[in-house]
Design an enzyme around this catalytic site. Sequence first.
Site, PDB file in Angstrom:
ATOM      1  N   ASP A 149      34.021  37.746  40.024  1.00  0.00           N
ATOM      2  CA  ASP A 149      34.199  36.344  39.946  1.00  0.00           C
ATOM      3  C   ASP A 149      32.948  35.463  40.491  1.00  0.00           C
ATOM      4  O   ASP A 149      32.188  36.031  41.022  1.00  0.00           O
ATOM      5  CB  ASP A 149      35.251  35.999  40.957  1.00  0.00           C
ATOM      6  CG  ASP A 149      36.634  36.308  40.470  1.00  0.00           C
ATOM      7  OD1 ASP A 149      36.746  36.560  39.346  1.00  0.00           O
ATOM      8  OD2 ASP A 149      37.637  36.472  41.347  1.00  0.00           O
ATOM      9  N   TYR A 207      33.949  48.698  47.195  1.00  0.00           N
ATOM     10  CA  TYR A 207      33.373  47.145  47.689  1.00  0.00           C
ATOM     11  C   TYR A 207      33.397  47.205  49.194  1.00  0.00           C
ATOM     12  O   TYR A 207      33.893  47.806  49.827  1.00  0.00           O
ATOM     13  CB  TYR A 207      34.604  46.222  47.059  1.00  0.00           C
ATOM     14  CG  TYR A 207      34.846  45.803  45.827  1.00  0.00           C
ATOM     15  CD1 TYR A 207      33.876  44.911  45.059  1.00  0.00           C
ATOM     16  CD2 TYR A 207      35.540  46.747  44.718  1.00  0.00           C
ATOM     17  CE1 TYR A 207      34.143  44.597  43.779  1.00  0.00           C
ATOM     18  CE2 TYR A 207      35.493  46.215  43.393  1.00  0.00           C
ATOM     19  CZ  TYR A 207      34.784  45.179  42.949  1.00  0.00           C
ATOM     20  OH  TYR A 207      34.707  45.129  41.718  1.00  0.00           O
TER      21      TYR A 207
END
Lengths: 251, 251
Positions: free
Chosen positions: B51, B112
């Site tokens: 994103d 992540y």
Amino acid sequence: MKLLLRLKFLGTDFCGWQFQPNARTVQKVLTDAARELLGTDCRITGCSRTDSGVHANDFAATLECGDGVCTIPPERLPAAFAVKLPHDVSVLSATPVAADFHPRYDVLYKEYIYRILLTPVPDPFLCGRVWHYPKRLLPDAEERMNACAAALVGRQDFASFMAAGSKIEDTVRCVKYCTVRREGDLLTLQIAADGFLYNMVRIIAGTLLLAGAGKLDADGMRKIIAAKDRAAAGATAPPEGLYLNKVVYSE
Amino acid sequence: MKLLLRLKFLGTDFCGWQFQPNARTVQKVLTDAARELLGTDCRITGCSRTDSGVHANDFAATLECGDGVCTIPPERLPAAFAVKLPHDVSVLSATPVAADFHPRYDVLYKEYIYRILLTPVPDPFLCGRVWHYPKRLLPDAEERMNACAAALVGRQDFASFMAAGSKIEDTVRCVKYCTVRREGDLLTLQIAADGFLYNMVRIIAGTLLLAGAGKLDADGMRKIIAAKDRAAAGATAPPEGLYLNKVVYSE
């Protein structure tokens, strides 16, 4: 009431600390925010000038309100400033000091760090925050640089490490410590002194790199100091690797 | 020849990885640089979408030259890209891979990290690089968050942690590990899985903060998972704290 502010700023988009006509400086941004917050003109005095692009992990400045009264309790000032200040400067603390305290003249010593990134390609997260130096240093660069750095410690004339054209006459300063630490691809120079000449840390960083490349030893460093001549030292390292890291006052 | 590129990018000024009309994306910037460097159209395929504002310490992508020949030796590509790419993306390495290698479908697992800064005032050096969360957490927030994080490990249906409106039907994923580490004022969530649903890490970060504030325990976390309902979980944390940190393929 006079307050001592401790600040942090990312120097990238500032033309340094000091007021200048038509320039975005930390002193201006802070003075404007203080006026908005306190509803009166304030006098903000810094512990030193810094150049464009130079950062501060710890910068000290005094705040004096125009009418002598600060309408916000000191302990609430950091959060209050956070609402008014841009993202690249923060007030970390505010504490009352004596009326005759001076943030520049009362400094015992200041510590700077200078960061050099040795990777072949630049790191997107460190752009503007280190000197990216892709040339290869010797495997024992850290030891070689430390041998030269040690020669800088003590009360000495640092005329060789002052930008040409400076008008300062007394170029004697006392360096408390000066060391280089290598962590992976990041070299960090850490240096403390009772005062610094113009561009002194950046010229020292540029000179120590010569040692890391095998072009200077401790004996050569002593000769550079003895020369008292800017031309004897190495190149001036760029501003983006430099951080004012600590400002120490007597308690 | 197909090459596997490893990249690093600061996501702040990118509209994510994937091509979009009239938007600055990492895929576009990289494709343009490759065309300039290699003098031919190249196909660049990423390991995942990201994103706007999300960062990558390690992103993987394949590069295929239009005419099948790469005129620059792979080991020289990182330095060559460094000349053409903007400061917020770097190619760290380029290595040949098999013609049928796919950077997305061949992923074993990805890791992540999500970083949260807990200071009362923001840090100029971390703006856009952490979620600044000035509200107070409990002193044992790290332990509380880890108790809830542990409930996420294993092969489970993570429908509760997928952005509402996603069209994915199979919401079962296998989380390898999920831990929270507090270092001073910085909380870092580290999570690895064979795949992630849309906004999954950001919803997990927002939900774990509830645990840090004393509003959720491991039992509550198990209930959220069992609900298979986005409304059961916490808020979606903002993009700026998220980093794709590691992409692992079978050797």
